[in-house]
Design an enzyme around this catalytic site. Structure first.
Site, PDB file in Angstrom:
ATOM      1  N   HIS A 135       0.809  -1.150   0.086  1.00  0.00           N
ATOM      2  CA  HIS A 135      -0.047  -0.045   0.110  1.00  0.00           C
ATOM      3  C   HIS A 135       0.834   1.343  -0.162  1.00  0.00           C
ATOM      4  O   HIS A 135       1.926   1.186  -0.252  1.00  0.00           O
ATOM      5  CB  HIS A 135      -0.963  -0.236   1.024  1.00  0.00           C
ATOM      6  CG  HIS A 135      -1.560  -1.293   1.325  1.00  0.00           C
ATOM      7  ND1 HIS A 135      -2.769  -1.728   0.528  1.00  0.00           N
ATOM      8  CD2 HIS A 135      -1.406  -2.426   2.090  1.00  0.00           C
ATOM      9  CE1 HIS A 135      -2.916  -2.971   0.734  1.00  0.00           C
ATOM     10  NE2 HIS A 135      -2.256  -3.504   1.749  1.00  0.00           N
ATOM     11  N   GLU A 173      -2.292   0.105   7.926  1.00  0.00           N
ATOM     12  CA  GLU A 173      -1.375  -0.945   7.289  1.00  0.00           C
ATOM     13  C   GLU A 173      -0.221  -0.181   6.654  1.00  0.00           C
ATOM     14  O   GLU A 173       0.817  -0.832   6.742  1.00  0.00           O
ATOM     15  CB  GLU A 173      -2.119  -1.826   6.527  1.00  0.00           C
ATOM     16  CG  GLU A 173      -1.476  -3.095   5.998  1.00  0.00           C
ATOM     17  CD  GLU A 173      -2.134  -3.854   5.035  1.00  0.00           C
ATOM     18  OE1 GLU A 173      -3.327  -3.584   4.814  1.00  0.00           O
ATOM     19  OE2 GLU A 173      -1.460  -4.711   4.407  1.00  0.00           O
ATOM     20  N   HIS A 228       2.766  -7.176   4.474  1.00  0.00           N
ATOM     21  CA  HIS A 228       1.075  -6.793   4.698  1.00  0.00           C
ATOM     22  C   HIS A 228       0.982  -7.047   6.029  1.00  0.00           C
ATOM     23  O   HIS A 228       1.541  -7.738   6.752  1.00  0.00           O
ATOM     24  CB  HIS A 228       0.279  -7.651   3.710  1.00  0.00           C
ATOM     25  CG  HIS A 228       0.627  -6.925   2.361  1.00  0.00           C
ATOM     26  ND1 HIS A 228      -0.012  -5.872   1.595  1.00  0.00           N
ATOM     27  CD2 HIS A 228       1.505  -7.129   1.369  1.00  0.00           C
ATOM     28  CE1 HIS A 228       0.034  -5.750   0.533  1.00  0.00           C
ATOM     29  NE2 HIS A 228       1.197  -6.555   0.146  1.00  0.00           N
ATOM     30  N   GLU A 304       1.580 -11.971   5.383  1.00  0.00           N
ATOM     31  CA  GLU A 304       0.714 -11.258   6.398  1.00  0.00           C
ATOM     32  C   GLU A 304       1.333 -11.346   7.731  1.00  0.00           C
ATOM     33  O   GLU A 304       1.506 -12.383   8.347  1.00  0.00           O
ATOM     34  CB  GLU A 304      -0.730 -11.794   6.352  1.00  0.00           C
ATOM     35  CG  GLU A 304      -1.486 -11.526   4.969  1.00  0.00           C
ATOM     36  CD  GLU A 304      -1.904 -10.445   4.590  1.00  0.00           C
ATOM     37  OE1 GLU A 304      -1.587  -9.403   5.576  1.00  0.00           O
ATOM     38  OE2 GLU A 304      -2.561 -10.103   3.504  1.00  0.00           O
TER      39      GLU A 304
END
Ligand code: ZN
Length: 341
Positions: A135, A173, A228, A304
């Protein structure tokens, strides 16, 4: 990023929300996840292994005080107010316009590199490791850019990028991934690796997921680590390491990615982190719907690091000490995979 939620959300169809909603949304914007035709993609095993990363003039500015911050028990402020951390030997991949040009000029005082990571220094031998912090800080303000569909491999398309998830307290995030990525950058450089980041700040837009994959390919990365944070049910916690199910660069490269994934899983556990209690198997999960994996021709994992909607994970992920712990685990995993510490 909640790939798990993304799949569940698919049944609600496409949701193009307002900026505020996007900010809180799962990192993976809803998109159709139709089963890809297996014959629509021609994997190539001829990716360059010695291609030098592209240096973008003006972005890789040397700084003598740019080490990642040392662990601190206090919550970390959003890094959007900080000068991007750029090491002298770091090569920053270019990012799409628009670029934020209003960053403050004064970097925070930083401490020297971790002494415990100096022992294996130089064993990386200059090999390229690509770090992909998921992101970006201005994604939410630019829905037209990040919602544009791009190639996601094997006949699939995905939004260019997404806003990512956040903790219940609103810690985003993208700030988390940037915090871990910059710490990992310092640790890997201390081990003698050349680090390429897929974005050079936490206040820009994108790059698109297909471009992030291309950065790793073009750099001839010895390893690609995409970072992430998940946004799942509150009871879920722990990390999981994802690899491509469809072997985009052939079986041999897929085996290398599997080796990297196993080393990363082991190193994260050795660093005191727990594998996911609800997704994947023993911290590993093969996926066929992620552009960053489907389009990569290098040894690649997407991780993750924890569930930002779980209170325990959120506390760890939003703290400087927790991010340092995660970065040390990741650095150890890369070192193990590449025989450098
Ligand atoms: Zn994400």
């Amino acid at each position: 990023m909640s790939y798990h939620l993304q799949k569940r959300r698919g049944r609600f169809g496409v949701i193009i929300a307002a900026t505020a909603a996007l900010f809180l949304a799962s990192c993976a914007a809803p998109t159709d996840q139709a089963a890809p035709p297996s014959t629509s993609f021609s994997p190539t095993a001829s990716a360059p292994s010695t291609v030098s990363p592209v240096t973008v003039p003006g972005l890789a500015t040397p700084s003598s005080s740019s080490e990642a911050p040392a662990p601190s028990p206090s919550p970390e402020p959003t890094t959007s107010a900080e000068e991007p951390i750029v090491e002298p030997e770091t090569v920053i991949a270019d990012t799409p316009e628009p670029q934020d040009t209003t960053e403050p000029a004064q970097p925070e005082p930083q401490e020297p590199a971790q002494t415990e990571d100096q022992q294996p220094a130089a064993s990386g031998g200059g090999r390229v490791v690509v770090i992909d912090p998921g992101h970006n800080g201005a994604n939410g303000a630019n829905p037209d850019i990040i919602n544009a569909l791009v190639d996601a491999g094997f006949g699939q398309t995905k939004p260019c990028n997404t806003t990512g998830t956040a903790t219940d307290d609103g810690y985003p995030e993208h700030v988390f991934t940037w915090g871990v990525a910059t710490r990992l950058q310092s640790l890997l450089q201390a081990r003698g690796f050349t680090v390429v980041m897929t974005r050079d700040s936490d206040d820009g837009v994108g790059p698109c997921v297909n471009k992030r994959a291309a950065i790793g390919n073009n750099a001839g990365a010895a390893a690609v680590v995409s970072i992430h944070g998940d946004g799942d049910d509150a009871s879920a916690r722990g990390f999981y390491v994802m690899t491509a199910e469809q072997a985009p660069a052939g079986a041999a490269m897929a085996a290398q990615s599997d080796g990297l994934a196993g080393d990363m899983r082991d190193a994260l556990e050795n660093a005191g982190l727990s594998a996911s209690n609800h997704l994947g198997s023993a911290g590993l999960w093969k996926r066929n719907d992620l552009a960053g994996l489907n389009l990569s021709t290098r040894p690649t994992v997407m991780i993750e690091m924890g569930n930002m909607r779980n209170s325990a994970d959120a506390a760890l992920m939003s703290s400087s000490s927790g991010q340092q712990q995660m970065a040390q685990g990741l650095a150890a995993g890369v070192g193990a995979y590449l025989g450098a510490g």
